[in-house]
Every structure is written in C-alpha cells, then in structure tokens.
Design a protein around this motif. Sequence first.
Motif, PDB file in Angstrom:
ATOM      1  N   HIS A 199       0.808  -1.211   0.000  1.00 49.29           N
ATOM      2  CA  HIS A 199       0.000   0.000   0.000  1.00 49.29           C
ATOM      3  C   HIS A 199       0.849   1.272   0.000  1.00 49.29           C
ATOM      4  CE1 HIS A 199      -3.563  -2.351   0.409  1.00 49.29           C
ATOM      5  NE2 HIS A 199      -3.253  -2.805   1.612  1.00 49.29           N
ATOM      6  N   THR A 200       2.095   1.163  -0.411  1.00 46.53           N
ATOM      7  CA  THR A 200       2.963   2.333  -0.426  1.00 46.53           C
ATOM      8  C   THR A 200       3.199   2.788  -1.856  1.00 46.53           C
ATOM      9  OG1 THR A 200       4.090   1.651   1.602  1.00 46.53           O
ATOM     10  CG2 THR A 200       5.197   3.274   0.230  1.00 46.53           C
ATOM     11  N   SER A 201       2.898   4.055  -2.133  1.00 44.27           N
ATOM     12  CA  SER A 201       3.165   4.660  -3.432  1.00 44.27           C
ATOM     13  C   SER A 201       4.404   5.538  -3.319  1.00 44.27           C
ATOM     14  CB  SER A 201       1.966   5.501  -3.873  1.00 44.27           C
ATOM     15  OG  SER A 201       0.819   4.694  -4.041  1.00 44.27           O
ATOM     16  N   ILE A 202       5.089   5.735  -4.447  1.00 44.55           N
ATOM     17  CA  ILE A 202       6.346   6.477  -4.448  1.00 44.55           C
ATOM     18  C   ILE A 202       6.192   7.745  -5.286  1.00 44.55           C
ATOM     19  CG2 ILE A 202       8.800   6.410  -4.983  1.00 44.55           C
ATOM     20  CD1 ILE A 202       7.976   4.465  -2.788  1.00 44.55           C
ATOM     21  N   LEU A 203       6.415   8.906  -4.650  1.00 44.58           N
ATOM     22  CA  LEU A 203       6.384  10.181  -5.360  1.00 44.58           C
ATOM     23  C   LEU A 203       7.723  10.405  -6.057  1.00 44.58           C
ATOM     24  CD1 LEU A 203       4.729  12.583  -2.735  1.00 44.58           C
ATOM     25  CD2 LEU A 203       3.632  10.956  -4.292  1.00 44.58           C
ATOM     26  N   PHE A 204       7.678  10.916  -7.282  1.00 51.36           N
ATOM     27  CA  PHE A 204       8.910  11.155  -8.037  1.00 51.36           C
ATOM     28  C   PHE A 204       8.684  12.307  -9.004  1.00 51.36           C
ATOM     29  CE2 PHE A 204       6.315   8.486 -10.636  1.00 51.36           C
ATOM     30  CZ  PHE A 204       6.622   8.791 -11.957  1.00 51.36           C
ATOM     31  N   ASP A 205       9.783  12.798  -9.600  1.00 50.27           N
ATOM     32  CA  ASP A 205       9.722  13.899 -10.576  1.00 50.27           C
ATOM     33  C   ASP A 205       8.904  15.076 -10.057  1.00 50.27           C
ATOM     34  OD1 ASP A 205      11.302  12.530 -12.310  1.00 50.27           O
ATOM     35  OD2 ASP A 205       9.747  12.047 -13.757  1.00 50.27           O
ATOM     36  N   LEU A 206       9.110  15.447  -8.807  1.00 44.26           N
ATOM     37  CA  LEU A 206       8.332  16.530  -8.205  1.00 44.26           C
ATOM     38  C   LEU A 206       8.822  17.900  -8.661  1.00 44.26           C
ATOM     39  CD1 LEU A 206       8.137  15.209  -4.538  1.00 44.26           C
ATOM     40  CD2 LEU A 206       6.248  15.336  -6.173  1.00 44.26           C
ATOM     41  N   MET A 207       7.883  18.845  -8.698  1.00 43.68           N
ATOM     42  CA  MET A 207       8.205  20.241  -8.935  1.00 43.68           C
ATOM     43  C   MET A 207       7.699  21.048  -7.756  1.00 43.68           C
ATOM     44  SD  MET A 207       7.078  20.539 -12.953  1.00 43.68           S
ATOM     45  CE  MET A 207       6.548  22.201 -12.641  1.00 43.68           C
ATOM     46  N   SER A 208       8.116  22.312  -7.686  1.00 41.85           N
ATOM     47  CA  SER A 208       7.614  23.176  -6.625  1.00 41.85           C
ATOM     48  C   SER A 208       7.539  24.610  -7.109  1.00 41.85           C
ATOM     49  CB  SER A 208       8.500  23.084  -5.375  1.00 41.85           C
ATOM     50  OG  SER A 208       9.812  23.508  -5.651  1.00 41.85           O
ATOM     51  N   HIS A 209       6.688  25.376  -6.441  1.00 42.06           N
ATOM     52  CA  HIS A 209       6.626  26.821  -6.620  1.00 42.06           C
ATOM     53  C   HIS A 209       7.167  27.451  -5.343  1.00 42.06           C
ATOM     54  CE1 HIS A 209       4.218  26.045 -10.146  1.00 42.06           C
ATOM     55  NE2 HIS A 209       3.247  25.507  -9.437  1.00 42.06           N
ATOM     56  N   THR A 210       8.069  28.402  -5.489  1.00 44.70           N
ATOM     57  CA  THR A 210       8.690  29.034  -4.333  1.00 44.70           C
ATOM     58  C   THR A 210       8.625  30.550  -4.464  1.00 44.70           C
ATOM     59  OG1 THR A 210      10.860  28.986  -5.411  1.00 44.70           O
ATOM     60  CG2 THR A 210      10.282  27.103  -3.998  1.00 44.70           C
ATOM     61  N   ILE A 211       8.791  31.241  -3.357  1.00 47.76           N
ATOM     62  CA  ILE A 211       8.725  32.701  -3.367  1.00 47.76           C
ATOM     63  C   ILE A 211       9.736  33.298  -4.333  1.00 47.76           C
ATOM     64  CG2 ILE A 211       9.179  34.768  -1.984  1.00 47.76           C
ATOM     65  CD1 ILE A 211       6.477  33.622  -1.414  1.00 47.76           C
ATOM     66  N   ASN A 212      10.960  32.749  -4.348  1.00 45.80           N
ATOM     67  CA  ASN A 212      11.986  33.329  -5.220  1.00 45.80           C
ATOM     68  C   ASN A 212      11.975  32.766  -6.636  1.00 45.80           C
ATOM     69  OD1 ASN A 212      13.230  30.801  -4.999  1.00 45.80           O
ATOM     70  ND2 ASN A 212      14.735  31.486  -3.492  1.00 45.80           N
ATOM     71  N   GLY A 213      11.160  31.740  -6.887  1.00 44.85           N
ATOM     72  CA  GLY A 213      11.041  31.190  -8.233  1.00 44.85           C
ATOM     73  C   GLY A 213      12.275  30.485  -8.740  1.00 44.85           C
ATOM     74  N   GLU A 214      13.125  29.986  -7.826  1.00 42.88           N
ATOM     75  CA  GLU A 214      14.416  29.440  -8.239  1.00 42.88           C
ATOM     76  C   GLU A 214      14.566  27.952  -7.935  1.00 42.88           C
ATOM     77  OE1 GLU A 214      17.346  31.892  -6.394  1.00 42.88           O
ATOM     78  OE2 GLU A 214      16.853  33.659  -7.603  1.00 42.88           O
ATOM     79  N   SER A 215      13.454  27.230  -7.819  1.00 44.25           N
ATOM     80  CA  SER A 215      13.559  25.806  -7.476  1.00 44.25           C
ATOM     81  C   SER A 215      13.668  24.899  -8.695  1.00 44.25           C
ATOM     82  CB  SER A 215      12.361  25.374  -6.621  1.00 44.25           C
ATOM     83  OG  SER A 215      11.178  25.322  -7.397  1.00 44.25           O
ATOM     84  N   GLY A 216      13.731  25.488  -9.888  1.00 41.08           N
ATOM     85  CA  GLY A 216      13.894  24.675 -11.081  1.00 41.08           C
ATOM     86  C   GLY A 216      12.827  24.944 -12.123  1.00 41.08           C
TER      87      GLY A 216
END
Length: 307
Positions: free
Chosen positions: A244-261
Amino acid sequence: TPAPPATQVVFFFAKHSSDAKTGEQSFTWTAENPVSGVLTDVSFNKGKSKLVFRLTINGVAYVAKRCYSLGGESKVSILANRDQLTKEGITLGRTNFFLKNFKQECDSEGIEISGKLKLTLPLLAFDVTDFELVREGTVTTESFIPSPASGLAPSEYSDLLEAEKAELAADSNILSSITWLIERERGDVQLRKYSGTLDHPSYSDKQGLGATINLFQHYVYLFSRKTLVLADIQASESHDKHSHTSILFDLMSHTINGESGAGDHSEQGIKSFVDQHNCVQKCAQMGLEALREREDGESEDEEGTSG
C-alpha cells in the motif's frame, strides 16, 4: 529479445546531506569511490523535460535521467542539466524532510495515513523516491569519451571554458561531465498523477491517496511558512494488492523566489494552489489554518469537510 546496446560508464556520486532542523539540502561532489555501471545507449522513456535510460550497477537495476529540454529550443548544456537536476534533488530532499515531519504530526494527532479507514477504502501511504546524483567521469590521465546516452560529443566537453570545467570538476584529478539523477527501477507499476503544474484537483476523504496528498500539500505550504507549494505530483503505485505504499517522483515546486527549477511559477504558482485548494476533513482534524475565506465570511474548514 536481444539486450539493447549499452556502454560501461564510470560514475562519481554526490554526497547528499539534509539538515534535520531546517530541511536545507546540499550536494557535494567528490572523487571518492567511483562506481562502474552499464548504461543503455538509447532511452526507453521520455517526459516533458527528461530522457530515461536503464542502468545496472553491481547487478542492481536503476533508471538514469537527464534533461533534454528546459522549455527552449536550444540543446540543454552540461551546466544547465547539472543545475536543473540538482534543483530537482533539492526538491525531492526537502519533500522527504516535510514528509517525515508530516508523518510525525499525523501520529501525534491520531490521523491515519495508512491501513484502512473504518471499513471504507484504504488510504494509501506514500514515500518520496530514493535517488542519487551522479556524474560520468574519468581521471585526468585518461582520455574522456562521453557515453552515447549523454548526448554529448567529446568536443562539447573540450569546448567548455576553463572556469566551467573547474566548476564541474570533483577535484583537480577528476574530469566529470554529464550529471544524472538515478533511482531504483520500480518495475511494472501504475503511474498516477495527482496535480499539475498549476492545476490542483479537489479530493474527498474517501478518495484514498489523493485525499492524503491534498492534506500533505496544505501541510507543506504552512510548514514552509507559506514559501513553497508542491506541484506536478505523481506517484508510481504497486500492482501488488498487499503493498500500500506509493512512491512520489519527478516533483516540482513553486517558491517565493522562483528558483527551485523548471516549472517554478513563483508567487503565481503558490497563489494557484491557495485559490484552488479544497480541504479534506483531516485538514481541520490536523488543525491546519484555512487558506482563504469563503464568500459568506466563514473560513472554509468551519464545516469540517472543506476549507
């Protein structure tokens, strides 16, 4: 079926550290303990920005990823690929830091994130993929020929400025070039997407992992002091009914400085989550602050099912 053509490659691993209190991530390149692996010459999968190759190290199957597009028409440079994959590694590492704290908080609040919910559907647990950042390389006394999978010609490395070569070097005795993000091969799994770059669907408490991820996104936003939102969330889910365990991958993010990729839409991306998020009941159960006021002036979580 004949095995796909492959090349033996020497890899140097980055040392990855995560601050247990702040979640700050760092990667340090060294020349220690190079490892030889067999990397397929041709990719077997392709996403919006990355190519995926098969890799075997000491008999263990991995997938190796590199960037081929970062939104422009030009080819992704050696340094741009390194920077993007490092930022992705930071996002994965930070998400794992958030998840550890999230699970501890759920335990303290008596919120169930695995097992079964009162004879209803199982609410699946999830983890963040294990990964490593590695580089192809060789000692300086040997000639360097990039692997076919790297997409590089030898001249592309030779044409780098000396300052760029120095920036890539693990130390003065090592030449290193293309960076790879590698993960263990997870086999025949179902891939499921739970949010897009700027699209955050709603889930009810009866919708299993989607509801848990909904809660986790809310938690991360507040835990990061409203400076980060996870996006483009997808998971590989086992076909094994006993797992019952799923694996998160290829994550993105939004950040205040816009510099997370790539895909970081800065404050616009954060606002998209705040505007679209509809709480599951457990958001209130965990005591999470409502993200916005309803039109009638009440906070969304006052009714206990949305907020």
